[in-house]
Design an enzyme around this catalytic site. Structure first.
Site, PDB file in Angstrom:
ATOM      1  N   TYR A 126      58.617   7.534  14.105  1.00 29.15           N
ATOM      2  CA  TYR A 126      58.710   7.360  12.658  1.00 29.15           C
ATOM      3  C   TYR A 126      58.337   5.947  12.250  1.00 29.15           C
ATOM      4  O   TYR A 126      58.225   5.046  13.102  1.00 29.15           O
ATOM      5  CB  TYR A 126      60.108   7.732  12.156  1.00 29.15           C
ATOM      6  CG  TYR A 126      61.196   6.715  12.418  1.00 29.15           C
ATOM      7  CD1 TYR A 126      61.681   6.498  13.708  1.00 29.15           C
ATOM      8  CD2 TYR A 126      61.741   5.967  11.392  1.00 29.15           C
ATOM      9  CE1 TYR A 126      62.680   5.558  13.941  1.00 29.15           C
ATOM     10  CE2 TYR A 126      62.746   5.030  11.610  1.00 29.15           C
ATOM     11  CZ  TYR A 126      63.207   4.835  12.897  1.00 29.15           C
ATOM     12  OH  TYR A 126      64.187   3.906  13.134  1.00 29.15           O
ATOM     13  N   ARG A 154      51.754  -0.081  14.483  1.00 28.40           N
ATOM     14  CA  ARG A 154      52.896   0.192  15.371  1.00 28.40           C
ATOM     15  C   ARG A 154      53.053   1.691  15.601  1.00 28.40           C
ATOM     16  O   ARG A 154      53.394   2.129  16.705  1.00 28.40           O
ATOM     17  CB  ARG A 154      54.179  -0.405  14.784  1.00 28.40           C
ATOM     18  CG  ARG A 154      55.374  -0.231  15.711  1.00 28.40           C
ATOM     19  CD  ARG A 154      56.589  -0.984  15.242  1.00 28.40           C
ATOM     20  NE  ARG A 154      57.067  -0.478  13.973  1.00 28.40           N
ATOM     21  CZ  ARG A 154      58.025  -1.074  13.250  1.00 28.40           C
ATOM     22  NH1 ARG A 154      58.598  -2.186  13.683  1.00 28.40           N
ATOM     23  NH2 ARG A 154      58.411  -0.551  12.106  1.00 28.40           N
ATOM     24  N   ARG A 208      61.006  26.247  23.737  1.00 34.69           N
ATOM     25  CA  ARG A 208      61.745  25.111  24.292  1.00 34.69           C
ATOM     26  C   ARG A 208      61.434  24.924  25.773  1.00 34.69           C
ATOM     27  O   ARG A 208      61.646  25.836  26.576  1.00 34.69           O
ATOM     28  CB  ARG A 208      63.252  25.309  24.090  1.00 34.69           C
ATOM     29  CG  ARG A 208      64.062  24.097  24.516  1.00 34.69           C
ATOM     30  CD  ARG A 208      65.541  24.254  24.248  1.00 34.69           C
ATOM     31  NE  ARG A 208      66.274  23.051  24.659  1.00 34.69           N
ATOM     32  CZ  ARG A 208      66.636  22.790  25.911  1.00 34.69           C
ATOM     33  NH1 ARG A 208      66.359  23.651  26.873  1.00 34.69           N
ATOM     34  NH2 ARG A 208      67.274  21.659  26.209  1.00 34.69           N
ATOM     35  N   LYS A 261      59.212   3.451  18.544  1.00 31.39           N
ATOM     36  CA  LYS A 261      60.051   3.772  17.378  1.00 31.39           C
ATOM     37  C   LYS A 261      60.277   5.285  17.327  1.00 31.39           C
ATOM     38  O   LYS A 261      59.619   5.992  16.558  1.00 31.39           O
ATOM     39  CB  LYS A 261      59.389   3.229  16.105  1.00 31.39           C
ATOM     40  CG  LYS A 261      60.344   3.105  14.935  1.00 31.39           C
ATOM     41  CD  LYS A 261      59.756   2.218  13.868  1.00 31.39           C
ATOM     42  CE  LYS A 261      60.516   2.277  12.562  1.00 31.39           C
ATOM     43  NZ  LYS A 261      61.885   1.790  12.631  1.00 31.39           N
ATOM     44  N   GLU A 290      69.271  -6.810  19.598  1.00 31.42           N
ATOM     45  CA  GLU A 290      68.892  -6.727  18.182  1.00 31.42           C
ATOM     46  C   GLU A 290      70.029  -6.054  17.423  1.00 31.42           C
ATOM     47  O   GLU A 290      71.035  -5.670  18.009  1.00 31.42           O
ATOM     48  CB  GLU A 290      67.576  -5.965  18.007  1.00 31.42           C
ATOM     49  CG  GLU A 290      67.589  -4.571  18.586  1.00 31.42           C
ATOM     50  CD  GLU A 290      66.230  -3.876  18.537  1.00 31.42           C
ATOM     51  OE1 GLU A 290      65.402  -4.202  17.672  1.00 31.42           O
ATOM     52  OE2 GLU A 290      66.008  -2.983  19.376  1.00 31.42           O
ATOM     53  N   LEU A 297      62.783  -3.353  19.282  1.00 32.16           N
ATOM     54  CA  LEU A 297      61.677  -2.889  18.448  1.00 32.16           C
ATOM     55  C   LEU A 297      60.909  -4.125  17.950  1.00 32.16           C
ATOM     56  O   LEU A 297      61.520  -5.119  17.572  1.00 32.16           O
ATOM     57  CB  LEU A 297      62.189  -2.086  17.249  1.00 32.16           C
ATOM     58  CG  LEU A 297      61.043  -1.459  16.462  1.00 32.16           C
ATOM     59  CD1 LEU A 297      60.500  -0.236  17.202  1.00 32.16           C
ATOM     60  CD2 LEU A 297      61.465  -1.075  15.066  1.00 32.16           C
TER      61      LEU A 297
HETATM   62  N1  PMP Z   1      65.013  -3.009  15.325  1.00 36.84           N
HETATM   63  C1  PMP Z   1      65.401  -1.746  15.178  1.00 36.84           C
HETATM   64  C2  PMP Z   1      66.201  -1.108  16.257  1.00 36.84           C
HETATM   65  C3  PMP Z   1      65.054  -1.031  14.016  1.00 36.84           C
HETATM   66  O1  PMP Z   1      65.448   0.249  13.871  1.00 36.84           O
HETATM   67  C4  PMP Z   1      64.327  -1.677  12.993  1.00 36.84           C
HETATM   68  C5  PMP Z   1      63.949  -0.986  11.713  1.00 36.84           C
HETATM   69  N2  PMP Z   1      63.561   0.301  11.853  1.00 36.84           N
HETATM   70  C6  PMP Z   1      63.947  -3.019  13.197  1.00 36.84           C
HETATM   71  C7  PMP Z   1      64.300  -3.656  14.377  1.00 36.84           C
HETATM   72  C8  PMP Z   1      63.163  -3.773  12.149  1.00 36.84           C
HETATM   73  O2  PMP Z   1      61.824  -3.356  12.106  1.00 36.84           O
HETATM   74  P1  PMP Z   1      60.939  -3.545  10.799  1.00 36.84           P
HETATM   75  O3  PMP Z   1      61.026  -4.980  10.418  1.00 36.84           O
HETATM   76  O4  PMP Z   1      59.583  -3.159  11.239  1.00 36.84           O
HETATM   77  O5  PMP Z   1      61.514  -2.644   9.754  1.00 36.84           O
END
Ligand code: PMP
Length: 284
Positions: A32, A51, A99, A147, A179, A204
């Protein structure tokens, strides 16, 4: 009623359907993106699409729509739903098939879902007062750079934060902050250096993170990309998180103790404003 997009059609949300055999539903076999909308325009759209391509490639998921196709759909939805400030959510799954852990054949059509959500991200009261975070162990899988829609652990971490009266959770592996549950984590040390974890499969690769670090360099602020510990975060003068929906979000308490003077810091507030100005100017 809100109009959503499902695999080629624009529909009222109550009429949108996907198969019970969709691999996104059964295996979290989907990726996503969430793109910020300011003044009805998309912020950093090209970076989100780059991305997305990377996530698809890492999961060996075929996908045929072009960036131009996706831009058209994003804009159509913003227009149909008259969104001024909010987000566009995009999800692509490997499609529906009996499945089986083994991927279906490569010609299985993807399921493509997009919807909008209106929300006041700029005048967000939590961003003005500053977030309270707790620290929790990072128990996610080891490919956090992709993601994917498997967000159960971040959701549990956020619930834990909520139950303890906090706003968010920062995830910790081996004593180091990876994070936030849905954002990248940053601290500012006493000598004014911005410290944020370096890019790897542990986090991410946030689009907002990249833009904010670029803004910081342009302001001649010192930036160190390296892991930092929970103890360093506690002793920091400022902390903040970055994400498309949180923008630059001050973090003022961690595990109940104030960070710095317990108020949003000057570096954080400056970066939030610069990020906002730049995003409004470059949105498409
Ligand atoms: N880390 C994680 C785990 C996230 O889910 C997100 C946002 N989806 C981010 C960092 C931030 O990413 P972005 O700045 O691209 O929204």
């Amino acid at each position: 009623m809100r109009q959503v997009y499902v695999s080629g059609s624009y529909l009222p949300e109550s009429e949108a359907r996907i198969s019970v055999f969709d691999r996104g539903f059964l295996f979290a076999d989907g990726v996503y993106e969430v793109t910020l909308v300011l003044d009805g325009k998309l912020v950093d759209f090209a970076s989100h699409m780059a991305r997305l391509r990377r996530s698809l490639r890492e999961l060996d998921m075929p996908f045929s729509l072009t960036e131009a196709d996706l831009l058209k759909i994003h804009r159509e939805l913003i227009g149909r739903n008259n969104v001024s400030e909010g987000l566009v959510y995009l999800q692509i799954t490997r499609g529906a098939a009996d499945r089986d852990f083994i991927f279906p054949t490569r010609d299985t059509p993807n399921t493509v879902v997009l919807f909008t959500q209106e929300k006041a991200f700029v005048e967000n009261p939590v961003a003005i007062r500053g977030q309270h975070v707790i620290t929790v162990e990072d128990l996610r899988w080891r490919r956090c750079d992709i993601k994917t829609v498997q967000l159960l652990y971040p959701s549990m971490a956020k619930m834990q934060a909520k139950s303890r009266g906090a706003d968010d959770a920062w995830l910790v592996r081996d004593g180091y902050v990876t994070e936030g549950s849905s954002n990248n984590a940053h601290i500012v040390t006493s000598d004014g250096t911005i410290v944020t974890r370096d890019l790897s499969s542990d986090i991410l690769h946030g689009i907002t993170r990249a833009v904010v670090l670029q803004c910081a360099s342009e302001l001649h602020l010192r930036v160190e990309e390296r892991p930092f510990t929970v103890v360093e975060a506690r002793l920091a003068t400022e902390a903040f998180s970055t994400s498309s929906s949180g923008l630059v979000n001050p973090v003022v308490r961690m595990d109940g103790a104030p960070i710095g003077n317990g108020l949003p810091g000057v570096v954080t507030r400056r970066l939030r404003q610069i990020y906002l100005d730049r995003s409004r100017a470059s949105a498409i």
